[in-house]
Scaffold this motif. Structure first.
Motif, PDB file in Angstrom:
ATOM      1  N   TRP A  80       0.750  -1.007  -0.130  1.00  0.00           N
ATOM      2  CA  TRP A  80       0.062  -0.005   0.096  1.00  0.00           C
ATOM      3  C   TRP A  80       0.769   1.095  -0.164  1.00  0.00           C
ATOM      4  O   TRP A  80       0.297   2.190   0.716  1.00  0.00           O
ATOM      5  N   THR A  81       1.673   1.281  -0.681  1.00  0.00           N
ATOM      6  CA  THR A  81       2.585   2.374  -0.900  1.00  0.00           C
ATOM      7  C   THR A  81       2.266   3.269  -2.355  1.00  0.00           C
ATOM      8  O   THR A  81       1.227   2.783  -2.871  1.00  0.00           O
ATOM      9  N   GLU A  82       2.596   4.138  -2.450  1.00  0.00           N
ATOM     10  CA  GLU A  82       2.238   4.972  -3.595  1.00  0.00           C
ATOM     11  C   GLU A  82       2.597   4.330  -5.002  1.00  0.00           C
ATOM     12  O   GLU A  82       1.771   4.220  -5.662  1.00  0.00           O
ATOM     13  N   SER A  83       3.622   3.508  -4.863  1.00  0.00           N
ATOM     14  CA  SER A  83       4.419   2.897  -6.074  1.00  0.00           C
ATOM     15  C   SER A  83       3.405   1.620  -6.348  1.00  0.00           C
ATOM     16  O   SER A  83       2.934   1.263  -7.376  1.00  0.00           O
ATOM     17  N   ALA A  84       2.916   0.809  -5.037  1.00  0.00           N
ATOM     18  CA  ALA A  84       2.188  -0.229  -5.062  1.00  0.00           C
ATOM     19  C   ALA A  84       0.794   0.052  -5.711  1.00  0.00           C
ATOM     20  O   ALA A  84       0.142  -0.496  -6.606  1.00  0.00           O
ATOM     21  N   ILE A  85       0.237   1.421  -5.489  1.00  0.00           N
ATOM     22  CA  ILE A  85      -1.032   1.550  -5.637  1.00  0.00           C
ATOM     23  C   ILE A  85      -1.066   1.715  -7.170  1.00  0.00           C
ATOM     24  O   ILE A  85      -1.926   1.386  -8.014  1.00  0.00           O
ATOM     25  N   GLY A  89      -1.413  -1.576  -8.879  1.00  0.00           N
ATOM     26  CA  GLY A  89      -2.914  -1.505  -9.184  1.00  0.00           C
ATOM     27  C   GLY A  89      -3.357  -1.521 -10.566  1.00  0.00           C
ATOM     28  O   GLY A  89      -4.253  -2.104 -10.782  1.00  0.00           O
ATOM     29  N   SER A  90      -2.585  -0.728 -11.370  1.00  0.00           N
ATOM     30  CA  SER A  90      -2.920  -0.760 -12.824  1.00  0.00           C
ATOM     31  C   SER A  90      -2.367  -1.910 -13.453  1.00  0.00           C
ATOM     32  O   SER A  90      -3.305  -2.279 -14.232  1.00  0.00           O
ATOM     33  N   ALA A  91      -1.420  -2.724 -13.064  1.00  0.00           N
ATOM     34  CA  ALA A  91      -0.951  -4.047 -13.690  1.00  0.00           C
ATOM     35  C   ALA A  91      -2.176  -4.956 -13.209  1.00  0.00           C
ATOM     36  O   ALA A  91      -2.725  -6.002 -13.843  1.00  0.00           O
ATOM     37  N   TRP A 172      11.865   1.327 -12.862  1.00  0.00           N
ATOM     38  CA  TRP A 172      12.407   2.705 -13.284  1.00  0.00           C
ATOM     39  C   TRP A 172      12.329   3.636 -12.198  1.00  0.00           C
ATOM     40  O   TRP A 172      13.180   4.303 -11.795  1.00  0.00           O
ATOM     41  N   ALA A 173      11.125   3.652 -11.638  1.00  0.00           N
ATOM     42  CA  ALA A 173      10.752   4.838 -10.744  1.00  0.00           C
ATOM     43  C   ALA A 173      11.508   4.498  -9.138  1.00  0.00           C
ATOM     44  O   ALA A 173      11.995   5.337  -8.582  1.00  0.00           O
ATOM     45  N   ARG A 174      11.401   3.164  -8.927  1.00  0.00           N
ATOM     46  CA  ARG A 174      12.469   2.782  -7.829  1.00  0.00           C
ATOM     47  C   ARG A 174      13.672   3.381  -7.820  1.00  0.00           C
ATOM     48  O   ARG A 174      14.616   3.891  -6.824  1.00  0.00           O
TER      49      ARG A 174
END
Length: 199
Positions: A80-85, A89-91, A172-174
């Protein structure tokens, strides 16, 4: 653990994308060649009949490859981090769209243009048997169904490419965030050293 789950998503999604690519052997003539070659429909019937009559192990592998990424993405989404959401979430939404296409386009289309399987897989089938049509399907109905299936394959391919893109974007964002954090830490250390020297 997140790296393993990401690997599961990449591997399963790439495998399914490869299957869709192989399907282009018959789908290409059905979708992109105008006028459609005379033998394109019969070739598609034969090709998809082979998949329909495949051993249970092959079908189980395909279903595992379809559902494994969904489970992995749900676990990743638990962070439930911004990256995960955003990325996971999109994937996950794209993976679910793939399953919906499979259940609403692929299965009904296959049942329309293929005769009942010559092998008895009913004990392994989790989908209810379709009721027999009131009027037998015409060749036009069967041709339309196989072309709809080919179009469904194209949509599934786009969804799967989107899943891979989302997972690559997350990595890439990480890495970008880690690099920026490292640069900020180095800048803070230099600033602390300069302050010490000034004292």
């Amino acid at each position: 653990m997140p790296d393993f789950l990401t690997s599961v998503v990449y591997t399963s999604t790439s495998f399914l994308l490869g299957v869709i690519l192989v399907n282009q052997i018959v789908d290409f003539d059905l979708l992109y060649v105008n006028p459609m070659p005379a033998n394109a429909v019969s070739n598609a019937f034969t090709y998809y009949q082979t998949w329909w009559d495949a051993p249970v192990g092959v079908k189980a592998l395909l279903h595992l490859a379809a559902f494994a990424p969904i489970g992995s993405l749900i676990i990743k989404l638990n962070a439930w981090t911004e990256s995960a959401i955003f990325f996971d979430g999109s994937a996950l939404a794209l993976e679910i769209a793939t399953v919906i296409l499979y259940l609403t386009v692929h299965i009904p289309s296959l049942r329309t243009f293929l005769p009942p399987s010559v092998k008895d897989h009913t004990k392994w089938n989790f989908l209810p048997a379709s009721p027999p049509p009131e009027v037998p399907y015409s060749i036009t109905d069967k041709t339309d169904a196989v072309r709809v299936l080919a179009a469904g394959n194209a949509l599934v391919a786009m969804c799967l490419i989107g899943v891979i893109g989302m997972q690559a974007g997350q990595e890439w964002a990480r890495r970008t965030e880690e690099r920026e954090q490292r640069l900020m830490d180095e800048k803070a250390e230099r600033e602390a050293e300069r302050i010490k020297k000034d004292l």
